[in-house]
Scaffold this active site. Structure first.
Site, PDB file in Angstrom:
ATOM      1  N   TYR A  77     -76.557 -14.712 -60.786  1.00 33.27           N
ATOM      2  CA  TYR A  77     -76.936 -13.517 -61.558  1.00 33.27           C
ATOM      3  C   TYR A  77     -75.840 -12.459 -61.575  1.00 33.27           C
ATOM      4  O   TYR A  77     -75.643 -11.773 -62.575  1.00 33.27           O
ATOM      5  CB  TYR A  77     -78.272 -12.962 -61.035  1.00 33.27           C
ATOM      6  CG  TYR A  77     -79.415 -13.796 -61.544  1.00 33.27           C
ATOM      7  CD1 TYR A  77     -79.970 -14.820 -60.774  1.00 33.27           C
ATOM      8  CD2 TYR A  77     -79.872 -13.629 -62.844  1.00 33.27           C
ATOM      9  CE1 TYR A  77     -80.966 -15.630 -61.288  1.00 33.27           C
ATOM     10  CE2 TYR A  77     -80.865 -14.438 -63.359  1.00 33.27           C
ATOM     11  CZ  TYR A  77     -81.405 -15.445 -62.585  1.00 33.27           C
ATOM     12  OH  TYR A  77     -82.360 -16.257 -63.110  1.00 33.27           O
ATOM     13  N   HIS A 131     -88.551 -10.828 -70.273  1.00 28.10           N
ATOM     14  CA  HIS A 131     -88.068 -11.507 -69.069  1.00 28.10           C
ATOM     15  C   HIS A 131     -87.249 -10.593 -68.174  1.00 28.10           C
ATOM     16  O   HIS A 131     -86.477 -11.060 -67.346  1.00 28.10           O
ATOM     17  CB  HIS A 131     -87.237 -12.743 -69.461  1.00 28.10           C
ATOM     18  CG  HIS A 131     -88.059 -13.767 -70.178  1.00 28.10           C
ATOM     19  ND1 HIS A 131     -87.500 -14.718 -71.002  1.00 28.10           N
ATOM     20  CD2 HIS A 131     -89.393 -13.997 -70.217  1.00 28.10           C
ATOM     21  CE1 HIS A 131     -88.461 -15.487 -71.517  1.00 28.10           C
ATOM     22  NE2 HIS A 131     -89.617 -15.062 -71.048  1.00 28.10           N
ATOM     23  N   CYS A 144     -93.278  -4.310 -50.993  1.00 26.91           N
ATOM     24  CA  CYS A 144     -92.452  -3.152 -51.375  1.00 26.91           C
ATOM     25  C   CYS A 144     -92.288  -3.150 -52.893  1.00 26.91           C
ATOM     26  O   CYS A 144     -92.085  -4.190 -53.489  1.00 26.91           O
ATOM     27  CB  CYS A 144     -91.082  -3.278 -50.703  1.00 26.91           C
ATOM     28  SG  CYS A 144     -89.970  -1.930 -51.154  1.00 26.91           S
TER      29      CYS A 144
HETATM   30  C1  BV8 Z   1     -95.176 -18.494 -66.361  1.00 32.44           C
HETATM   31  C2  BV8 Z   1     -85.101 -15.020 -67.190  1.00 32.44           C
HETATM   32  C3  BV8 Z   1     -97.016 -18.840 -64.993  1.00 32.44           C
HETATM   33  C4  BV8 Z   1     -84.253 -15.539 -66.104  1.00 32.44           C
HETATM   34  C5  BV8 Z   1     -86.283 -16.886 -68.227  1.00 32.44           C
HETATM   35  C6  BV8 Z   1     -93.230 -27.017 -66.369  1.00 32.44           C
HETATM   36  C7  BV8 Z   1     -92.614 -26.678 -65.179  1.00 32.44           C
HETATM   37  C8  BV8 Z   1     -92.423 -25.335 -64.802  1.00 32.44           C
HETATM   38  C9  BV8 Z   1     -92.880 -24.306 -65.646  1.00 32.44           C
HETATM   39  C10 BV8 Z   1     -93.466 -24.679 -66.831  1.00 32.44           C
HETATM   40  C11 BV8 Z   1     -93.654 -26.005 -67.206  1.00 32.44           C
HETATM   41  N1  BV8 Z   1     -94.253 -26.018 -68.417  1.00 32.44           N
HETATM   42  C12 BV8 Z   1     -94.460 -24.747 -68.834  1.00 32.44           C
HETATM   43  C13 BV8 Z   1     -94.019 -23.927 -67.869  1.00 32.44           C
HETATM   44  C14 BV8 Z   1     -94.049 -22.483 -67.904  1.00 32.44           C
HETATM   45  C15 BV8 Z   1     -92.616 -21.987 -68.091  1.00 32.44           C
HETATM   46  C16 BV8 Z   1     -92.030 -22.578 -69.359  1.00 32.44           C
HETATM   47  O1  BV8 Z   1     -92.368 -22.167 -70.453  1.00 32.44           O
HETATM   48  N2  BV8 Z   1     -91.116 -23.560 -69.173  1.00 32.44           N
HETATM   49  C17 BV8 Z   1     -90.508 -24.200 -70.333  1.00 32.44           C
HETATM   50  C18 BV8 Z   1     -89.027 -24.439 -70.058  1.00 32.44           C
HETATM   51  C19 BV8 Z   1     -91.254 -25.506 -70.576  1.00 32.44           C
HETATM   52  N3  BV8 Z   1     -92.747 -20.553 -68.243  1.00 32.44           N
HETATM   53  C20 BV8 Z   1     -92.737 -19.785 -67.142  1.00 32.44           C
HETATM   54  O2  BV8 Z   1     -92.569 -20.209 -66.013  1.00 32.44           O
HETATM   55  C21 BV8 Z   1     -93.033 -18.321 -67.402  1.00 32.44           C
HETATM   56  N4  BV8 Z   1     -94.020 -17.887 -66.448  1.00 32.44           N
HETATM   57  O3  BV8 Z   1     -95.560 -19.355 -67.115  1.00 32.44           O
HETATM   58  O4  BV8 Z   1     -95.883 -18.059 -65.297  1.00 32.44           O
HETATM   59  C22 BV8 Z   1     -97.956 -17.917 -64.380  1.00 32.44           C
HETATM   60  C23 BV8 Z   1     -99.074 -17.509 -65.112  1.00 32.44           C
HETATM   61  C24 BV8 Z   1     -99.993 -16.686 -64.497  1.00 32.44           C
HETATM   62  C25 BV8 Z   1     -99.789 -16.246 -63.183  1.00 32.44           C
HETATM   63  C26 BV8 Z   1     -98.635 -16.628 -62.480  1.00 32.44           C
HETATM   64  C27 BV8 Z   1     -97.701 -17.461 -63.090  1.00 32.44           C
HETATM   65  C28 BV8 Z   1     -91.785 -17.475 -67.158  1.00 32.44           C
HETATM   66  C29 BV8 Z   1     -90.741 -17.848 -68.186  1.00 32.44           C
HETATM   67  C30 BV8 Z   1     -89.558 -16.908 -68.042  1.00 32.44           C
HETATM   68  C31 BV8 Z   1     -88.426 -17.660 -67.361  1.00 32.44           C
HETATM   69  N5  BV8 Z   1     -87.240 -16.786 -67.370  1.00 32.44           N
HETATM   70  N6  BV8 Z   1     -85.236 -16.076 -68.181  1.00 32.44           N
HETATM   71  C32 BV8 Z   1     -82.859 -15.821 -66.580  1.00 32.44           C
HETATM   72  O5  BV8 Z   1     -82.515 -15.519 -67.741  1.00 32.44           O
HETATM   73  O6  BV8 Z   1     -82.100 -16.356 -65.749  1.00 32.44           O
HETATM   74  S1  BV8 Z   1     -86.371 -18.043 -69.468  1.00 32.44           S
HETATM   75  C33 BV8 Z   1     -84.870 -18.290 -70.248  1.00 32.44           C
HETATM   76  O7  BV8 Z   1     -85.179 -19.077 -71.411  1.00 32.44           O
HETATM   77  C34 BV8 Z   1     -84.192 -17.047 -70.840  1.00 32.44           C
HETATM   78  O8  BV8 Z   1     -84.920 -15.855 -70.681  1.00 32.44           O
HETATM   79  C35 BV8 Z   1     -84.134 -17.368 -72.320  1.00 32.44           C
HETATM   80  O9  BV8 Z   1     -84.154 -16.264 -73.098  1.00 32.44           O
HETATM   81  C36 BV8 Z   1     -85.361 -18.147 -72.437  1.00 32.44           C
HETATM   82  C37 BV8 Z   1     -85.599 -18.848 -73.738  1.00 32.44           C
HETATM   83  O10 BV8 Z   1     -84.420 -19.489 -74.116  1.00 32.44           O
HETATM   84  P1  BV8 Z   1     -83.800 -19.027 -75.532  1.00 32.44           P
HETATM   85  O11 BV8 Z   1     -83.591 -17.555 -75.503  1.00 32.44           O
HETATM   86  O12 BV8 Z   1     -84.636 -19.579 -76.625  1.00 32.44           O
HETATM   87  O13 BV8 Z   1     -82.402 -19.701 -75.477  1.00 32.44           O
HETATM   88  P2  BV8 Z   1     -82.075 -21.227 -75.792  1.00 32.44           P
HETATM   89  O14 BV8 Z   1     -80.714 -21.501 -75.265  1.00 32.44           O
HETATM   90  O15 BV8 Z   1     -83.218 -22.093 -75.358  1.00 32.44           O
HETATM   91  O16 BV8 Z   1     -82.036 -21.294 -77.378  1.00 32.44           O
HETATM   92  C38 BV8 Z   1     -80.998 -20.616 -78.071  1.00 32.44           C
HETATM   93  C39 BV8 Z   1     -81.318 -20.804 -79.527  1.00 32.44           C
HETATM   94  O17 BV8 Z   1     -80.378 -20.077 -80.290  1.00 32.44           O
HETATM   95  C40 BV8 Z   1     -81.205 -22.261 -79.969  1.00 32.44           C
HETATM   96  O18 BV8 Z   1     -82.305 -22.537 -80.826  1.00 32.44           O
HETATM   97  C41 BV8 Z   1     -79.887 -22.303 -80.742  1.00 32.44           C
HETATM   98  O19 BV8 Z   1     -79.946 -23.224 -81.818  1.00 32.44           O
HETATM   99  C42 BV8 Z   1     -79.828 -20.901 -81.293  1.00 32.44           C
HETATM  100  N7  BV8 Z   1     -78.474 -20.372 -81.498  1.00 32.44           N
HETATM  101  C43 BV8 Z   1     -77.351 -20.623 -80.776  1.00 32.44           C
HETATM  102  N8  BV8 Z   1     -76.336 -19.862 -81.266  1.00 32.44           N
HETATM  103  C44 BV8 Z   1     -76.838 -19.117 -82.296  1.00 32.44           C
HETATM  104  C45 BV8 Z   1     -78.202 -19.440 -82.453  1.00 32.44           C
HETATM  105  N9  BV8 Z   1     -78.982 -18.868 -83.391  1.00 32.44           N
HETATM  106  C46 BV8 Z   1     -78.407 -17.958 -84.204  1.00 32.44           C
HETATM  107  N10 BV8 Z   1     -77.109 -17.590 -84.113  1.00 32.44           N
HETATM  108  C47 BV8 Z   1     -76.295 -18.150 -83.185  1.00 32.44           C
HETATM  109  N11 BV8 Z   1     -74.995 -17.792 -83.123  1.00 32.44           N
END
Ligand code: BV8
Length: 301
Positions: A77, A131, A144
């Site tokens: 981070y 996030h 805390c």
């Molecule tokens: C929750 C912060 C439960 C940290 C992030 C199986 C196992 C474990 C968990 C899960 C599972 N199935 C589902 C889950 C839940 C999980 C989840 O959704 N997992 C996914 C992967 C399946 N979600 C969670 O755990 C969430 N919490 O569910 O809690 C709960 C409920 C009640 C009570 C208690 C608990 C928490 C999710 C948040 C995780 N934190 N980030 C950090 O950043 O280090 S997520 C991380 O992914 C980032 O925040 C990021 O923003 C986010 C999404 O990714 P994108 O932003 O979409 O980025 P990505 O690279 O994927 O895509 C980029 C896109 O841009 C592409 O489409 C590309 O084509 C396009 N692109 C590229 N260049 C360009 C462009 N477009 C335009 N112009 C360009 N130039």
């Protein structure tokens, strides 16, 4: 879509129909992802050059990872804070902030933790950070509640100093080298343990941690409530723009369908034409393929 493309490749017909709808729209959502900041030089998570491809998200972005190896998680981070501080908002961040100022009933839901939308002067009351942010730090002690906004110390503590070549110390091959070095004992790596890591000035017990939402953690309740209040007004939603996100992470990605249920048309801006939210594109939706930094200023003007 008409073939007459414009400089950014946006087909004229799609541009006109989108802008006609935008000018009539009053209730608008924008869901932002890492692709919005790609042109600012920050890597995305899942696409080409994606951060999670060179790292194991589950190894780094979870509470368990922090409990097991806080030094490694802080290296990851701290490095991203360093890169985000060096990066600059791009024309897409500015174009969106401008639209948010002009449209009264507008809300941006950002998954990005890079701080670039706030730096592009996006109206704060219309920007919800789903996030968290790399520039918030909080106490990791359960009892805390200390939090601070910290975008002034880079590195956040001396022990986390970035290598002079600014290489990422936490890519998988950097980690393998680290393991090798430790096992060969040919370098005594500054073991990043409790003594070297940022500690809570309030409770003096807990380590400070990045103020981001990790996998398995809930999104900030005040953010969720603000969005629910905005969405449950019994008014329809005219438009949701889904910008630079693979829409794979929940509950963030779920807002697209929730907007559809309230009548919203969907406009997707994405580099990759395969990246459409679950449920795909409906009749009358828009898909603008390309770089958000090029497309956003064009379609929002
Ligand atoms: C929750 C912060 C439960 C940290 C992030 C199986 C196992 C474990 C968990 C899960 C599972 N199935 C589902 C889950 C839940 C999980 C989840 O959704 N997992 C996914 C992967 C399946 N979600 C969670 O755990 C969430 N919490 O569910 O809690 C709960 C409920 C009640 C009570 C208690 C608990 C928490 C999710 C948040 C995780 N934190 N980030 C950090 O950043 O280090 S997520 C991380 O992914 C980032 O925040 C990021 O923003 C986010 C999404 O990714 P994108 O932003 O979409 O980025 P990505 O690279 O994927 O895509 C980029 C896109 O841009 C592409 O489409 C590309 O084509 C396009 N692109 C590229 N260049 C360009 C462009 N477009 C335009 N112009 C360009 N130039």
């Amino acid at each position: 879509a008409s073939t007459a493309a414009r400089p950014s490749g946006v087909p004229q017909e799609d541009l006109e129909s989108f802008q006609a709808h935008l000018s009539k729209s009053t209730r608008i959502l924008a869901l932002l992802g890492a692709g919005l900041s790609a042109s600012s030089g920050l890597p995305t998570f899942r696409g080409a050059g994606g951060l999670w491809r060179t790292h194991d998200a589950m190894q780094l972005a979870t509470p368990e990872a922090f409990a097991r190896d806080p030094g490694l998680v802080w290296q990851f981070y701290n490095y991203r804070r360093h890169m985000a501080l060096k990066a600059k908002p791009n024309p897409a961040h500015y174009a969106l902030a401008e639209l948010a100022r002009k449209k009264e009933d507008f809300m941006t839901l950002s998954q990005n933790v890079d701080g670039l939308s706030p730096r592009a002067k996006h109206p704060e009351d219309k920007l919800k950070l789903l996030h968290g942010s790399l520039f918030d730090v909080k106490c990791s002690d359960f009892f805390c509640n200390y939090t601070e906004s910290n975008n002034y110390t880079d590195p956040i503590v001396p022990a986390l100093a970035i290598p002079t070549d600014e290489s990422d110390p936490t890519t998988s091959d950097a980690l393998q080298r680290r393991e090798l070095d430790i096992s060969n004992e040919n370098v005594s790596l500054p073991e990043l343990d409790y003594r070297h890591l940022p500690k809570c000035p309030k409770c003096k017990r807990g380590l400070l941690r990045p103020g981001v939402v990790w996998f398995g953690e809930m999104l900030p309740t005040n953010v969720i409530e603000d969005i629910d209040n905005w969405m449950t007004k019994n008014k329809k939603i005219d438009l949701i723009m889904v910008i630079g996100t693979s829409a794979k992470v929940y509950p963030a990605a779920g807002y697209v369908d929730r907007a559809r249920v309230k009548g919203a048309k969907v406009a997707i801006i994405n580099m990759d034409s395969n990246d459409v939210p679950a449920g795909g594109l409906r009749k009358g939706d828009w898909f603008f393929e390309g770089d958000a930094a090029q497309i956003m200023p064009e379609i929002l003007k």
